[in-house]
Design a protein around this motif. Structure first.
Motif, PDB file in Angstrom:
ATOM      1  N   ASP A   1     -18.418   2.382  65.980  1.00 40.02           N
ATOM      2  CA  ASP A   1     -17.187   2.966  65.445  1.00 40.02           C
ATOM      3  C   ASP A   1     -15.982   2.542  66.284  1.00 40.02           C
ATOM      4  OD1 ASP A   1     -18.564   4.296  63.434  1.00 40.02           O
ATOM      5  OD2 ASP A   1     -18.841   6.114  64.644  1.00 40.02           O
ATOM      6  N   VAL A   2     -14.857   2.320  65.625  1.00 37.90           N
ATOM      7  CA  VAL A   2     -13.602   2.007  66.327  1.00 37.90           C
ATOM      8  C   VAL A   2     -12.491   2.865  65.737  1.00 37.90           C
ATOM      9  CG1 VAL A   2     -14.290  -0.384  66.791  1.00 37.90           C
ATOM     10  CG2 VAL A   2     -12.956   0.143  64.741  1.00 37.90           C
ATOM     11  N   GLU A   3     -11.436   3.060  66.513  1.00 41.19           N
ATOM     12  CA  GLU A   3     -10.259   3.771  66.020  1.00 41.19           C
ATOM     13  C   GLU A   3      -9.547   2.894  64.992  1.00 41.19           C
ATOM     14  OE1 GLU A   3      -9.222   6.833  66.760  1.00 41.19           O
ATOM     15  OE2 GLU A   3     -10.913   7.182  68.116  1.00 41.19           O
ATOM     16  N   LYS A   4      -8.984   3.538  63.976  1.00 39.14           N
ATOM     17  CA  LYS A   4      -8.257   2.790  62.949  1.00 39.14           C
ATOM     18  C   LYS A   4      -6.991   2.149  63.516  1.00 39.14           C
ATOM     19  CE  LYS A   4      -7.884   1.725  58.516  1.00 39.14           C
ATOM     20  NZ  LYS A   4      -8.887   0.906  57.804  1.00 39.14           N
ATOM     21  N   THR A   5      -6.317   2.864  64.417  1.00 34.63           N
ATOM     22  CA  THR A   5      -5.111   2.348  65.077  1.00 34.63           C
ATOM     23  C   THR A   5      -5.302   2.427  66.582  1.00 34.63           C
ATOM     24  OG1 THR A   5      -3.694   3.076  63.254  1.00 34.63           O
ATOM     25  CG2 THR A   5      -2.626   2.605  65.354  1.00 34.63           C
ATOM     26  N   ILE A   6      -5.119   1.304  67.259  1.00 29.67           N
ATOM     27  CA  ILE A   6      -5.291   1.238  68.709  1.00 29.67           C
ATOM     28  C   ILE A   6      -3.941   0.889  69.317  1.00 29.67           C
ATOM     29  CG2 ILE A   6      -6.482   0.045  70.595  1.00 29.67           C
ATOM     30  CD1 ILE A   6      -8.705  -0.524  68.366  1.00 29.67           C
TER      31      ILE A   6
ATOM     32  N   VAL B   1      -1.286  -9.834  52.771  1.00 25.82           N
ATOM     33  CA  VAL B   1      -2.237  -9.087  51.938  1.00 25.82           C
ATOM     34  C   VAL B   1      -3.210 -10.037  51.229  1.00 25.82           C
ATOM     35  CG1 VAL B   1      -2.483  -7.552  49.955  1.00 25.82           C
ATOM     36  CG2 VAL B   1      -0.692  -7.119  51.658  1.00 25.82           C
ATOM     37  N   SER B   2      -2.716 -11.183  50.774  1.00 26.75           N
ATOM     38  CA  SER B   2      -3.589 -12.166  50.111  1.00 26.75           C
ATOM     39  C   SER B   2      -4.673 -12.658  51.058  1.00 26.75           C
ATOM     40  CB  SER B   2      -2.768 -13.358  49.612  1.00 26.75           C
ATOM     41  OG  SER B   2      -1.869 -12.961  48.604  1.00 26.75           O
ATOM     42  N   SER B   3      -4.303 -12.886  52.318  1.00 26.53           N
ATOM     43  CA  SER B   3      -5.273 -13.337  53.318  1.00 26.53           C
ATOM     44  C   SER B   3      -6.309 -12.258  53.600  1.00 26.53           C
ATOM     45  CB  SER B   3      -4.549 -13.712  54.616  1.00 26.53           C
ATOM     46  OG  SER B   3      -3.703 -14.828  54.417  1.00 26.53           O
ATOM     47  N   VAL B   4      -5.838 -11.025  53.721  1.00 28.92           N
ATOM     48  CA  VAL B   4      -6.757  -9.918  53.997  1.00 28.92           C
ATOM     49  C   VAL B   4      -7.748  -9.749  52.843  1.00 28.92           C
ATOM     50  CG1 VAL B   4      -6.944  -7.432  54.373  1.00 28.92           C
ATOM     51  CG2 VAL B   4      -5.106  -8.716  55.482  1.00 28.92           C
ATOM     52  N   ARG B   5      -7.248  -9.803  51.623  1.00 30.18           N
ATOM     53  CA  ARG B   5      -8.122  -9.619  50.459  1.00 30.18           C
ATOM     54  C   ARG B   5      -9.095 -10.785  50.298  1.00 30.18           C
ATOM     55  NH1 ARG B   5      -3.440  -7.066  46.507  1.00 30.18           N
ATOM     56  NH2 ARG B   5      -3.678  -4.900  47.241  1.00 30.18           N
ATOM     57  N   THR B   6      -8.665 -11.974  50.704  1.00 31.16           N
ATOM     58  CA  THR B   6      -9.582 -13.119  50.670  1.00 31.16           C
ATOM     59  C   THR B   6     -10.756 -12.883  51.612  1.00 31.16           C
ATOM     60  OG1 THR B   6      -7.783 -14.646  50.108  1.00 31.16           O
ATOM     61  CG2 THR B   6      -9.771 -15.610  51.057  1.00 31.16           C
ATOM     62  N   ALA B   7     -10.453 -12.382  52.813  1.00 32.97           N
ATOM     63  CA  ALA B   7     -11.524 -12.055  53.773  1.00 32.97           C
ATOM     64  C   ALA B   7     -12.379 -10.901  53.253  1.00 32.97           C
ATOM     65  CB  ALA B   7     -10.925 -11.704  55.126  1.00 32.97           C
TER      66      ALA B   7
ATOM     67  N   ARG C   1      -8.227  -4.260  52.852  1.00 32.68           N
ATOM     68  CA  ARG C   1      -9.011  -3.411  53.750  1.00 32.68           C
ATOM     69  C   ARG C   1      -8.942  -3.961  55.173  1.00 32.68           C
ATOM     70  NH1 ARG C   1     -12.825  -4.393  49.942  1.00 32.68           N
ATOM     71  NH2 ARG C   1     -14.201  -5.340  51.508  1.00 32.68           N
ATOM     72  N   VAL C   2      -8.347  -3.186  56.054  1.00 37.07           N
ATOM     73  CA  VAL C   2      -8.229  -3.556  57.469  1.00 37.07           C
ATOM     74  C   VAL C   2      -9.055  -2.575  58.294  1.00 37.07           C
ATOM     75  CG1 VAL C   2      -6.649  -3.813  59.421  1.00 37.07           C
ATOM     76  CG2 VAL C   2      -5.949  -4.577  57.138  1.00 37.07           C
ATOM     77  N   ALA C   3      -9.992  -3.105  59.075  1.00 29.05           N
ATOM     78  CA  ALA C   3     -10.891  -2.248  59.852  1.00 29.05           C
ATOM     79  C   ALA C   3     -10.169  -1.562  60.998  1.00 29.05           C
ATOM     80  CB  ALA C   3     -12.064  -3.068  60.391  1.00 29.05           C
ATOM     81  N   ALA C   4      -9.189  -2.251  61.603  1.00 27.68           N
ATOM     82  CA  ALA C   4      -8.453  -1.673  62.731  1.00 27.68           C
ATOM     83  C   ALA C   4      -7.152  -2.445  62.936  1.00 27.68           C
ATOM     84  CB  ALA C   4      -9.295  -1.721  64.004  1.00 27.68           C
ATOM     85  N   HIS C   5      -6.175  -1.768  63.538  1.00 28.58           N
ATOM     86  CA  HIS C   5      -4.881  -2.374  63.846  1.00 28.58           C
ATOM     87  C   HIS C   5      -4.584  -2.140  65.313  1.00 28.58           C
ATOM     88  CE1 HIS C   5      -0.807  -3.765  63.529  1.00 28.58           C
ATOM     89  NE2 HIS C   5      -0.288  -2.579  63.782  1.00 28.58           N
ATOM     90  N   VAL C   6      -4.336  -3.237  66.058  1.00 32.58           N
ATOM     91  CA  VAL C   6      -4.058  -3.175  67.497  1.00 32.58           C
ATOM     92  C   VAL C   6      -2.606  -3.586  67.724  1.00 32.58           C
ATOM     93  CG1 VAL C   6      -4.727  -3.964  69.796  1.00 32.58           C
ATOM     94  CG2 VAL C   6      -6.460  -3.802  67.982  1.00 32.58           C
ATOM     95  N   ALA C   7      -1.801  -2.677  68.266  1.00 37.46           N
ATOM     96  CA  ALA C   7      -0.375  -2.987  68.440  1.00 37.46           C
ATOM     97  C   ALA C   7       0.300  -1.972  69.339  1.00 37.46           C
ATOM     98  CB  ALA C   7       0.337  -2.999  67.083  1.00 37.46           C
ATOM     99  N   SER C   8       1.470  -2.353  69.823  1.00 32.09           N
ATOM    100  CA  SER C   8       2.343  -1.402  70.502  1.00 32.09           C
ATOM    101  C   SER C   8       2.973  -0.494  69.464  1.00 32.09           C
ATOM    102  CB  SER C   8       3.453  -2.135  71.267  1.00 32.09           C
ATOM    103  OG  SER C   8       2.913  -3.058  72.181  1.00 32.09           O
ATOM    104  N   ASP C   9       3.520   0.633  69.904  1.00 37.30           N
ATOM    105  CA  ASP C   9       4.263   1.518  69.012  1.00 37.30           C
ATOM    106  C   ASP C   9       5.679   0.974  68.925  1.00 37.30           C
ATOM    107  OD1 ASP C   9       5.690   3.528  67.756  1.00 37.30           O
ATOM    108  OD2 ASP C   9       4.592   5.152  68.732  1.00 37.30           O
TER     109      ASP C   9
END
Length: 300
Positions: free
Chosen positions: A286-291, A102-108, A126-134
């Motif tokens: 535009d991108v999906e929030k979760t991919i 979270v500290s890294s994200v907030r720094t960005a 604030r995260v623009a998008a998350h790419v991951a398996s379920d």
């Protein structure tokens, strides 16, 4: 999302084009710069993720800076600060820990640099998008496979990943969802081995001493599963063993009968989709929030 400098460059580009001059040197100099901060490159899964990102960045004409955090949250923050000091346009990050990142994200965020998380999520910022398996679905796949193979009866141990990582939490949640409520199945132990092969070996040796009648092992990644396999082999135990990730070595172990199954992710595709998502964000698309990236159970 475009910076004023890039808008100025666009105006200059139009003027230069009208004059019939070459644009190649200017285009190369103004390529978008993307940072990829990886939890660790001492793991084949993340090496594949990195390669997928590199290949896609080359294809799309972006400069990619890769920084290895060595599974250290403090080093991760230092890497992010280093990347931001180099003027990156977007941050791709595979967190060491979902809380610590979270500290890294907030720094960005403070530098107005968009953030995309890969494989593991962030619990803040604030995260623009998350790419991951379920990962929840993957853990459930593993649990259902073990329950079926044991015919609903037996003792199970679980090797957990890094405490605090979303993958650890989600894979464990899915696994427990599959085995909870089955009265004949007993989870006799669940201990962290931090997604590490050597720790998987050591933890498995200790668990076998404490639970000699165990019937199945679920390791939350293939590295821990391969370490557990060595412990089982040394102890002369032939019991059910399931990993997660579908690394090349993990799949080979399944094919050789050393592991019974692995839940296969596609790390190279996660990296590739991460850069593709970054490309769209840098173009203000535009991108999906979760991919979500598909996964499947690999058996012999």
């Amino acid at each position: 999302m475009k910076k004023n400098g890039k808008l100025l460059t666009s105006t200059l580009t139009t003027a230069i084009t009208a004059a019939g001059l070459s644009l190649m040197p200017m285009q190369s100099a103004m390529a978008d710069k993307i940072a990829l901060v990886v939890s660790t490159l001492n793991n084949p899964f993340f090496v594949s993720l990195q390669q997928g990102a590199k290949d896609k960045a080359e294809e799309l004409g972006h400069e990619l800076i890769v920084l290895d955090s060595g599974d250290d949250a403090a080093r991760e923050l230092s890497n992010v600060e280093d990347a931001l000091s180099r003027g990156v346009d977007l941050l791709l990050i595979n967190p060491t820990d979902s809380d610590a990142v979270v500290s890294s994200v907030r720094t960005a965020n403070g530098r107005d640099v968009p953030v995309v998380t890969l494989d593991r999520s962030a619990n803040g910022g604030r995260v623009a998008a998350h790419v991951a398996s379920d990962n929840v679905a993957g853990g459930e796949l593993a649990g259902n496979f073990i329950a079926e193979k044991l015919a609903g009866k037996g003792e199970i141990v679980q090797l957990e990943g890094v405490a605090g990582a979303s993958a650890t939490r989600d894979r464990g949640e899915g696994f427990m969802k599959a085995i909870d409520g089955q009265s004949g199945l007993s989870l006799v132990a669940t201990q962290p081995a931090n997604f590490n092969r050597t720790q998987g070996l050591n933890v498995m040796e200790n668990l076998l001493q404490a639970h000699p009648s165990v019937n199945a092992v679920f390791a939350q990644n293939d590295e821990m599963a391969l370490g557990a396999q060595r412990a089982l082999q040394a102890a002369g135990k032939d019991i059910l063993l399931v990993g997660f990730d579908g690394t090349d070595e993990g799949i080979k172990a399944v094919q050789a009968g050393k592991m019974d199954a692995t839940v296969a992710q596609q790390p190279a595709l996660i990296g590739s989709l991460g850069v593709d998502t970054a490309d769209k964000l840098l173009k203000d698309e535009d991108v999906e929030k979760t991919i979500s990236v598909p996964l499947k159970l690999i058996t012999e």
